[in-house]
Design a protein around this motif. Structure first.
Motif, PDB file in Angstrom:
ATOM      1  N   GLY A 144       0.819  -1.218   0.000  1.00 17.23           N
ATOM      2  CA  GLY A 144       0.000   0.000   0.000  1.00 17.23           C
ATOM      3  C   GLY A 144       0.844   1.255   0.000  1.00 17.23           C
ATOM      4  O   GLY A 144       0.542   2.218  -0.722  1.00 17.23           O
ATOM      5  N   LEU A 145       1.886   1.275   0.802  1.00 23.00           N
ATOM      6  CA  LEU A 145       2.760   2.455   0.847  1.00 23.00           C
ATOM      7  C   LEU A 145       3.503   2.671  -0.463  1.00 23.00           C
ATOM      8  O   LEU A 145       3.608   3.802  -0.951  1.00 23.00           O
ATOM      9  N   ILE A 146       4.015   1.600  -1.034  1.00 22.31           N
ATOM     10  CA  ILE A 146       4.732   1.717  -2.309  1.00 22.31           C
ATOM     11  C   ILE A 146       3.795   2.199  -3.401  1.00 22.31           C
ATOM     12  O   ILE A 146       4.145   3.073  -4.196  1.00 22.31           O
ATOM     13  N   ARG A 147       2.583   1.653  -3.437  1.00 17.93           N
ATOM     14  CA  ARG A 147       1.624   2.070  -4.461  1.00 17.93           C
ATOM     15  C   ARG A 147       1.199   3.515  -4.262  1.00 17.93           C
ATOM     16  O   ARG A 147       0.987   4.239  -5.227  1.00 17.93           O
ATOM     17  N   ALA A 148       1.068   3.954  -3.013  1.00 17.56           N
ATOM     18  CA  ALA A 148       0.716   5.359  -2.753  1.00 17.56           C
ATOM     19  C   ALA A 148       1.853   6.278  -3.178  1.00 17.56           C
ATOM     20  O   ALA A 148       1.620   7.340  -3.770  1.00 17.56           O
ATOM     21  N   LEU A 149       3.083   5.879  -2.897  1.00 17.22           N
ATOM     22  CA  LEU A 149       4.234   6.686  -3.282  1.00 17.22           C
ATOM     23  C   LEU A 149       4.474   6.658  -4.790  1.00 17.22           C
ATOM     24  O   LEU A 149       5.100   7.572  -5.329  1.00 17.22           O
ATOM     25  N   ASP A 150       3.985   5.622  -5.457  1.00 18.05           N
ATOM     26  CA  ASP A 150       4.143   5.519  -6.902  1.00 18.05           C
ATOM     27  C   ASP A 150       3.430   6.667  -7.618  1.00 18.05           C
ATOM     28  O   ASP A 150       3.889   7.124  -8.652  1.00 18.05           O
ATOM     29  N   GLY A 151       2.349   7.147  -7.064  1.00 17.98           N
ATOM     30  CA  GLY A 151       1.586   8.207  -7.718  1.00 17.98           C
ATOM     31  C   GLY A 151       2.033   9.609  -7.378  1.00 17.98           C
ATOM     32  O   GLY A 151       1.468  10.577  -7.866  1.00 17.98           O
ATOM     33  N   VAL A 152       3.052   9.772  -6.552  1.00 15.67           N
ATOM     34  CA  VAL A 152       3.514  11.098  -6.133  1.00 15.67           C
ATOM     35  C   VAL A 152       4.011  11.915  -7.319  1.00 15.67           C
ATOM     36  O   VAL A 152       3.792  13.114  -7.395  1.00 15.67           O
ATOM     37  N   ASP A 153       4.660  11.257  -8.276  1.00 14.57           N
ATOM     38  CA  ASP A 153       5.197  11.987  -9.423  1.00 14.57           C
ATOM     39  C   ASP A 153       4.143  12.302 -10.476  1.00 14.57           C
ATOM     40  O   ASP A 153       4.447  12.894 -11.507  1.00 14.57           O
ATOM     41  N   GLY A 154       2.906  11.931 -10.241  1.00 12.33           N
ATOM     42  CA  GLY A 154       1.820  12.245 -11.158  1.00 12.33           C
ATOM     43  C   GLY A 154       1.481  11.121 -12.119  1.00 12.33           C
ATOM     44  O   GLY A 154       0.502  11.205 -12.833  1.00 12.33           O
ATOM     45  N   GLU A 155       2.269  10.075 -12.137  1.00  8.96           N
ATOM     46  CA  GLU A 155       2.003   8.942 -13.026  1.00  8.96           C
ATOM     47  C   GLU A 155       1.974   7.647 -12.229  1.00  8.96           C
ATOM     48  O   GLU A 155       2.767   7.451 -11.327  1.00  8.96           O
TER      49      GLU A 155
END
Length: 66
Positions: free
Chosen positions: A30-41
């Motif tokens: 969950g944390l990795i997937r949430a951080l995956d969207g930080v850059d907008g993609e």
């Protein structure tokens, strides 16, 4: 068996690691997937792969527990 809620222990099977790691890996997913969207993609890439690898490993560990 001692107590009403005692879980029978099967000799030779070590599930205590799985009981700890499976929820931690789901949290990591969950944390990795949430951080995956930080850059907008979102989508296939290193974070996507790492998150899903953690999730797959957690499912395998939960299967071992069952």
């Amino acid at each position: 068996m001692s107590g009403a809620g005692a879980v029978p222990r099967i000799e030779g099977m070590r599930t205590s690691i799985a009981f700890l790691l499976a929820p931690l890996l789901v949290t990591a997913y969950g944390l990795i997937r949430a951080l995956d969207g930080v850059d907008g993609e979102r989508g296939p890439g290193p974070a996507w792969t790492a998150g899903h690898a953690a999730f797959l490993l957690s499912l395998l560990l939960l299967g071992w527990v069952l």
